[in-house]
Design an enzyme around this catalytic site. Sequence first.
Site, PDB file in Angstrom:
ATOM      1  N   CYS A 116       0.783  -1.181   0.058  1.00  0.00           N
ATOM      2  CA  CYS A 116      -0.050   0.077   0.031  1.00  0.00           C
ATOM      3  C   CYS A 116       0.982   1.352   0.055  1.00  0.00           C
ATOM      4  CB  CYS A 116      -0.989  -0.009   1.019  1.00  0.00           C
ATOM      5  SG  CYS A 116      -1.802  -1.564   1.281  1.00  0.00           S
ATOM      6  N   HIS A 257      -3.483   6.853   3.165  1.00  0.00           N
ATOM      7  CA  HIS A 257      -3.989   5.587   2.449  1.00  0.00           C
ATOM      8  C   HIS A 257      -5.631   5.445   3.022  1.00  0.00           C
ATOM      9  CE1 HIS A 257      -4.217   1.732   1.350  1.00  0.00           C
ATOM     10  NE2 HIS A 257      -3.820   0.901   2.634  1.00  0.00           N
ATOM     11  N   ASN A 287     -10.277  -0.695  -0.269  1.00  0.00           N
ATOM     12  CA  ASN A 287      -8.946  -0.470  -0.028  1.00  0.00           C
ATOM     13  C   ASN A 287      -8.192  -0.680  -1.304  1.00  0.00           C
ATOM     14  OD1 ASN A 287      -5.984  -0.610   0.358  1.00  0.00           O
ATOM     15  ND2 ASN A 287      -6.371  -1.656   2.750  1.00  0.00           N
TER      16      ASN A 287
HETATM   17  N1  ACO Z   1     -18.479  -9.717   8.984  1.00  0.00           N
HETATM   18  C1  ACO Z   1     -18.821 -10.370   9.986  1.00  0.00           C
HETATM   19  N2  ACO Z   1     -18.076 -10.690  10.678  1.00  0.00           N
HETATM   20  C2  ACO Z   1     -16.634 -10.574  10.587  1.00  0.00           C
HETATM   21  C3  ACO Z   1     -16.385 -10.343   9.544  1.00  0.00           C
HETATM   22  C4  ACO Z   1     -17.077  -9.936   8.726  1.00  0.00           C
HETATM   23  N3  ACO Z   1     -16.761  -9.290   7.403  1.00  0.00           N
HETATM   24  N4  ACO Z   1     -14.702 -10.432   9.653  1.00  0.00           N
HETATM   25  C5  ACO Z   1     -14.704 -10.706  10.794  1.00  0.00           C
HETATM   26  N5  ACO Z   1     -15.742 -10.991  11.363  1.00  0.00           N
HETATM   27  C6  ACO Z   1     -15.935 -11.574  12.888  1.00  0.00           C
HETATM   28  C7  ACO Z   1     -14.702 -12.125  13.191  1.00  0.00           C
HETATM   29  O1  ACO Z   1     -14.564 -13.578  12.874  1.00  0.00           O
HETATM   30  C8  ACO Z   1     -14.739 -11.911  14.684  1.00  0.00           C
HETATM   31  O2  ACO Z   1     -15.787 -12.950  15.233  1.00  0.00           O
HETATM   32  P1  ACO Z   1     -15.305 -13.974  16.601  1.00  0.00           P
HETATM   33  O3  ACO Z   1     -15.463 -12.899  17.701  1.00  0.00           O
HETATM   34  O4  ACO Z   1     -16.548 -15.024  16.526  1.00  0.00           O
HETATM   35  O5  ACO Z   1     -14.080 -14.408  16.302  1.00  0.00           O
HETATM   36  C9  ACO Z   1     -15.532 -10.666  15.066  1.00  0.00           C
HETATM   37  O6  ACO Z   1     -16.035 -10.369  13.815  1.00  0.00           O
HETATM   38  C10 ACO Z   1     -14.588  -9.519  15.405  1.00  0.00           C
HETATM   39  O7  ACO Z   1     -13.176  -9.707  14.625  1.00  0.00           O
HETATM   40  P2  ACO Z   1     -12.411  -8.815  14.878  1.00  0.00           P
HETATM   41  O8  ACO Z   1     -11.073  -9.245  13.806  1.00  0.00           O
HETATM   42  O9  ACO Z   1     -12.111  -8.532  16.148  1.00  0.00           O
HETATM   43  O10 ACO Z   1     -12.808  -7.568  14.244  1.00  0.00           O
HETATM   44  P3  ACO Z   1     -12.057  -5.926  14.120  1.00  0.00           P
HETATM   45  O11 ACO Z   1     -12.993  -5.071  14.918  1.00  0.00           O
HETATM   46  O12 ACO Z   1     -10.736  -6.101  14.493  1.00  0.00           O
HETATM   47  O13 ACO Z   1     -12.470  -5.661  12.774  1.00  0.00           O
HETATM   48  C11 ACO Z   1     -10.941  -5.720  10.635  1.00  0.00           C
HETATM   49  C12 ACO Z   1     -11.828  -6.595  11.641  1.00  0.00           C
HETATM   50  C13 ACO Z   1     -12.088  -4.687  10.129  1.00  0.00           C
HETATM   51  C14 ACO Z   1     -10.158  -6.577   9.689  1.00  0.00           C
HETATM   52  C15 ACO Z   1      -9.963  -4.860  11.730  1.00  0.00           C
HETATM   53  O14 ACO Z   1      -9.291  -5.858  12.371  1.00  0.00           O
HETATM   54  C16 ACO Z   1      -9.324  -4.034  10.640  1.00  0.00           C
HETATM   55  O15 ACO Z   1      -9.382  -2.875  10.126  1.00  0.00           O
HETATM   56  N6  ACO Z   1      -7.638  -4.493  10.533  1.00  0.00           N
HETATM   57  C17 ACO Z   1      -7.166  -3.739   9.573  1.00  0.00           C
HETATM   58  C18 ACO Z   1      -7.202  -4.425   8.341  1.00  0.00           C
HETATM   59  C19 ACO Z   1      -6.336  -3.362   7.326  1.00  0.00           C
HETATM   60  O16 ACO Z   1      -6.847  -2.089   7.264  1.00  0.00           O
HETATM   61  N7  ACO Z   1      -5.800  -4.270   6.592  1.00  0.00           N
HETATM   62  C20 ACO Z   1      -5.020  -3.571   5.507  1.00  0.00           C
HETATM   63  C21 ACO Z   1      -4.102  -2.510   5.569  1.00  0.00           C
HETATM   64  S1  ACO Z   1      -2.628  -2.636   5.078  1.00  0.00           S
HETATM   65  C22 ACO Z   1      -2.733  -2.568   3.566  1.00  0.00           C
HETATM   66  O17 ACO Z   1      -3.548  -1.630   2.996  1.00  0.00           O
HETATM   67  C23 ACO Z   1      -1.947  -3.361   2.520  1.00  0.00           C
END
Ligand code: ACO
Length: 330
Positions: A116, A257, A287
């Site tokens: 990214c 970003h 993204n």
């Molecule tokens: N829909 C519904 N539920 C979901 C989904 C979804 N799409 N994805 C995950 N869940 C569930 C999980 O399985 C978890 O369930 P569990 O508690 O039964 O295990 C629950 O939702 C909470 O999961 P978390 O991972 O704790 O959710 P979080 O609030 O952290 O949100 C997210 C997840 C959005 C991926 C977050 O961690 C995030 O933003 N991370 C950064 C990701 C990112 O931006 N990556 C790219 C950046 S680097 C780049 O751009 C190359």
Amino acid sequence: MKRPYAYIAGTGHAVPKRIVTNDDIAAMGLETDDQWIIERTGIRQRHIAGPGESVKSLSADAARQAMAKAGVQPGEIDVIILGTATPDRLLPATAVELQSELGCTRASAFDIAAACSGWLYGAIVGESLIHSGTAETVLVIGAEKLSTVVDWTDRNTCILFADGAGATILRRTRGGQKGILSSFMRSDGALAELLWRPGGGAEEPFTAELETQRRQYVRMSGREVFKHAVRAMADATDRALDAAKLTAADVDLLIPHQANIRIIEATAKHAGISMDRVFVNVDRFGNTSAASIPIALNDAIEQGRVKEGMTVLFAAFGAGFTWGSLVVRF
Ligand code: ACO
């Protein structure tokens, strides 16, 4: 001569025709819903490439717009730098295929793999080539077709990533204060496995077994990525502002970003920049990795959010981890 050595003379962006909404993803049979995706990421829809839409074709579309706005002919481009994590093929670089498509016959062309941060790293390299006297005019692009490397059965990742291209023309400054005022770039390979594609490269070449284990697709530890992303973005905004001897009060617009809204909000809060001075379009584009900042810049210019004389802070982070920042006066 002191900075600025180079300025952004033109911008453009291109995205695939097809829009995929959160409801469309839920309809694929994944256990997810529009409300969850909007609350956690800020993403409402994204563009996903179809047949005939490649990293090269999207890049060419964005590049032609940027060249037209800068008043630059293909033969005037000295260097083409393409930041991408999803080249059309592994050999040769997509940048050289783009060179041929655009007719930039005098140019040298290469890809940069910085996920990214790809466009931002490319802009810093392009500026350095101008400063060294190697180039006068550099085409810097970020372009991705992430839809081909995400696992569409993994709800943690497929909701986030999308396709598109953003292009910028960097040109040598001829006096004045317009241009890149400061830059910062950093990486930390100890964090590589938090966001990666374990297989499909030279270490683990493609096999039927690899495909069965889906090791060619993006894998992400979401919570860990979130934590490090916020830290990296905070570092990035601090460093570029310090180097330019500016403070948050001097920033007219932050273009971060577009990974997700919560990371963007945390970055703005750390930098002390209110959200009305932060450009956000992750809701419409998702993204797009290396493409996200140049798409956001062109979008911001088209919306009248970037005007002559403004100071814009760019901050990126991505897989690797890589991160970096730029302060640019327009
Ligand atoms: N829909 C519904 N539920 C979901 C989904 C979804 N799409 N994805 C995950 N869940 C569930 C999980 O399985 C978890 O369930 P569990 O508690 O039964 O295990 C629950 O939702 C909470 O999961 P978390 O991972 O704790 O959710 P979080 O609030 O952290 O949100 C997210 C997840 C959005 C991926 C977050 O961690 C995030 O933003 N991370 C950064 C990701 C990112 O931006 N990556 C790219 C950046 S680097 C780049 O751009 C190359």
